[in-house]
Design an enzyme around this catalytic site. Structure first.
Site, mmCIF file in Angstrom:
data_model
loop_
_atom_site.group_PDB
_atom_site.id
_atom_site.type_symbol
_atom_site.label_atom_id
_atom_site.label_comp_id
_atom_site.label_asym_id
_atom_site.label_seq_id
_atom_site.Cartn_x
_atom_site.Cartn_y
_atom_site.Cartn_z
ATOM 1 N N ASP A 20 0.835 -1.205 0.000
ATOM 2 C CA ASP A 20 0.000 0.000 0.000
ATOM 3 C C ASP A 20 0.869 1.255 0.000
ATOM 4 O OD1 ASP A 20 -2.312 1.467 -0.005
ATOM 5 O OD2 ASP A 20 -2.758 1.200 2.128
ATOM 6 N N ASN A 22 1.353 3.364 -2.924
ATOM 7 C CA ASN A 22 1.910 3.788 -4.225
ATOM 8 C C ASN A 22 1.409 5.172 -4.625
ATOM 9 O OD1 ASN A 22 3.014 1.270 -4.335
ATOM 10 N ND2 ASN A 22 1.641 0.468 -5.903
ATOM 11 N N TRP A 25 2.885 7.946 -2.483
ATOM 12 C CA TRP A 25 4.313 8.093 -2.813
ATOM 13 C C TRP A 25 4.463 8.971 -4.060
ATOM 14 C CZ3 TRP A 25 7.607 6.946 -6.859
ATOM 15 C CH2 TRP A 25 8.975 6.857 -6.554
ATOM 16 N N ARG A 33 -0.666 9.050 -9.849
ATOM 17 C CA ARG A 33 -0.636 7.825 -9.046
ATOM 18 C C ARG A 33 0.038 6.649 -9.763
ATOM 19 N NH1 ARG A 33 -4.005 7.284 -4.938
ATOM 20 N NH2 ARG A 33 -4.362 5.139 -5.520
ATOM 21 N N HIS A 37 2.693 3.243 -8.894
ATOM 22 C CA HIS A 37 2.537 1.817 -9.201
ATOM 23 C C HIS A 37 3.766 1.299 -9.967
ATOM 24 C CE1 HIS A 37 -1.400 1.994 -7.561
ATOM 25 N NE2 HIS A 37 -1.952 2.663 -8.558
ATOM 26 N N TRP A 69 -11.559 -2.359 -8.508
ATOM 27 C CA TRP A 69 -12.250 -2.094 -9.790
ATOM 28 C C TRP A 69 -13.018 -0.777 -9.727
ATOM 29 C CZ3 TRP A 69 -10.610 -4.508 -13.818
ATOM 30 C CH2 TRP A 69 -10.193 -5.839 -13.741
ATOM 31 N N ARG A 71 -11.921 2.036 -8.741
ATOM 32 C CA ARG A 71 -11.043 3.209 -8.917
ATOM 33 C C ARG A 71 -11.306 3.858 -10.276
ATOM 34 N NH1 ARG A 71 -5.227 2.438 -6.013
ATOM 35 N NH2 ARG A 71 -6.122 1.894 -3.999
ATOM 36 N N LEU A 130 10.997 -20.357 -4.560
ATOM 37 C CA LEU A 130 9.896 -19.584 -3.953
ATOM 38 C C LEU A 130 8.603 -19.688 -4.772
ATOM 39 C CD1 LEU A 130 9.454 -17.188 -1.739
ATOM 40 C CD2 LEU A 130 9.606 -15.707 -3.731
ATOM 41 N N ARG A 187 1.755 -5.002 6.225
ATOM 42 C CA ARG A 187 1.057 -3.960 5.479
ATOM 43 C C ARG A 187 1.889 -2.677 5.528
ATOM 44 N NH1 ARG A 187 -5.122 -2.429 4.544
ATOM 45 N NH2 ARG A 187 -4.724 -0.729 3.101
ATOM 46 N N SER A 195 -8.291 -5.042 4.974
ATOM 47 C CA SER A 195 -8.850 -4.742 3.645
ATOM 48 C C SER A 195 -9.239 -5.978 2.834
ATOM 49 C CB SER A 195 -7.879 -3.879 2.840
ATOM 50 O OG SER A 195 -7.672 -2.656 3.475
ATOM 51 N N GLU A 206 0.944 -13.331 12.412
ATOM 52 C CA GLU A 206 1.471 -12.154 13.107
ATOM 53 C C GLU A 206 1.389 -10.983 12.136
ATOM 54 O OE1 GLU A 206 2.386 -12.054 16.248
ATOM 55 O OE2 GLU A 206 1.977 -14.197 16.486
HETATM 56 C C1 FPP Z 1 -1.861 0.118 -3.360
HETATM 57 O O1 FPP Z 1 -1.396 1.444 -3.346
HETATM 58 C C2 FPP Z 1 -1.369 -0.611 -4.531
HETATM 59 C C3 FPP Z 1 -2.149 -1.188 -5.482
HETATM 60 C C4 FPP Z 1 -3.611 -1.154 -5.458
HETATM 61 C C5 FPP Z 1 -1.559 -1.860 -6.641
HETATM 62 C C6 FPP Z 1 -0.305 -2.639 -6.404
HETATM 63 C C7 FPP Z 1 0.369 -2.840 -7.680
HETATM 64 C C8 FPP Z 1 1.705 -2.817 -7.881
HETATM 65 C C9 FPP Z 1 2.710 -2.698 -6.804
HETATM 66 C C10 FPP Z 1 2.227 -2.880 -9.264
HETATM 67 C C11 FPP Z 1 2.242 -4.168 -9.950
HETATM 68 C C12 FPP Z 1 2.335 -5.393 -9.146
HETATM 69 C C13 FPP Z 1 2.873 -6.572 -9.534
HETATM 70 C C14 FPP Z 1 2.585 -7.758 -8.708
HETATM 71 C C15 FPP Z 1 3.712 -6.722 -10.716
HETATM 72 P P1 FPP Z 1 -2.497 2.604 -3.453
HETATM 73 O O2 FPP Z 1 -2.686 2.914 -4.886
HETATM 74 O O3 FPP Z 1 -3.717 2.196 -2.727
HETATM 75 O O4 FPP Z 1 -1.779 3.779 -2.723
HETATM 76 P P2 FPP Z 1 -2.449 4.917 -1.824
HETATM 77 O O5 FPP Z 1 -3.052 4.220 -0.636
HETATM 78 O O6 FPP Z 1 -1.290 5.780 -1.449
HETATM 79 O O7 FPP Z 1 -3.457 5.604 -2.656
#
Ligand code: FPP
Length: 246
Positions: A20, A22, A25, A33, A37, A69, A71, A130, A187, A195, A206
């Site tokens: 969480d 992205n 950031w 946004r 990602h 979905w 978003r 893995l 998380r 979530s 844990e």
């Molecule tokens: C949550 O951050 C992240 C996501 C909903 C998407 C995660 C996807 C990736 C890391 C990219 C691709 C993944 C793989 C497995 C190749 P957010 O968008 O909810 O961030 P925010 O809470 O700051 O808005």
């Protein structure tokens, strides 16, 4: 080199992560946004390599929830394209690193992405390192509902006696039944909730929460989470005395 010490004999076999932060950031740097990602993919790569090196056997990543979905369409489309290009570009590295790729979700993905994922899953299926599972269009409630539906069908067809429906039976019908329960759930981004992620399997996991945003989560952060996990006493409902006399 990191100076964080972890006991190599007590590394969690299965680590699950809610990636969480992205979007925040990216916004912090004045970007859209999707940039977050994109950088998040870098963390996925780093953490997959680190988890394998440290000796974890399973890594499960919440990459897209059934709720995601809802978003904005541009973000959803961008994420689907990113996933598609990432699967393509990372396949050789998964093969080289002996990583087995698995995908769990309700299948509501663009067909081209589904095809690419299926090919990658097939091509990595005999890898023995893995197991990397991507939860895509996934939610814990969807998964439990799926298990209930399968059980109902078996009861209806007469192949399952309702008397035999217990928690083991339910677990065995979960789409994630090929995975052991995660010992550690991480998380990122300072949010303290689950979530709708692996709500059945994390009954005794844990939990580790960090303020670090996912694109900044690296091997050192993973080691910190594992070191914290290793300080905990896992009692599974028993007393401390019972655990230490084992
Ligand atoms: C949550 O951050 C992240 C996501 C909903 C998407 C995660 C996807 C990736 C890391 C990219 C691709 C993944 C793989 C497995 C190749 P957010 O968008 O909810 O961030 P925010 O809470 O700051 O808005």
């Amino acid at each position: 080199m990191s100076d964080i010490h972890i006991d190599p004999d007590r590394v969690p076999k299965h680590i699950a992560i809610i990636m969480d932060g992205n979007g925040r950031w990216a916004k912090k740097q004045g970007n859209i946004r999707l940039v977050g990602h994109k950088f998040g993919v870098g963390s996925v790569r780093k953490i997959t390599e680190a988890a394998a090196r440290i000796g974890a056997r399973y890594l499960t990543l919440y990459a897209f929830s059934t709720e995601n979905w809802n978003r904005p369409a541009a973000e959803v489309e961008g994420l689907m394209k990113l996933l598609s290009s990432t699967i393509e570009s990372e396949l050789s590295s998964l093969l080289k690193n002996n990583v087995r790729l698995c995908v769990v979700g309700d299948g509501r993905l663009p067909q081209t992405l589904k095809d690419k994922l299926q090919r990658a899953v097939e091509q990595t299926s005999s890898n023995t390192g893995l197991t990397l599972t991507l939860a895509l269009s996934y939610s814990g409630r969807w998964e439990i509902t799926e298990a209930a539906r399968q059980i109902a069908l078996e009861v209806q067809s007469g192949t399952l006696d309702p008397q035999n429906v217990d928690s083991q039976c339910l677990a065995a019908h979960m789409p994630m039944s090929f995975l052991p329960d995660p010992e550690l759930l991480i998380r990122t981004s300072g949010e303290y909730r689950i979530s709708n992620f692996m709500i059945w399997q994390t009954a005794y996991s844990e939990f580790y929460f960090t303020d670090t945003l996912w694109p900044d989560f690296d091997e050192e952060q993973l080691l910190l989470a594992i070191a914290d996990y290793q300080k905990r006493e896992r009692r599974f409902g028993q007393t401390s005395e019972q655990i230490s006399s084992k």
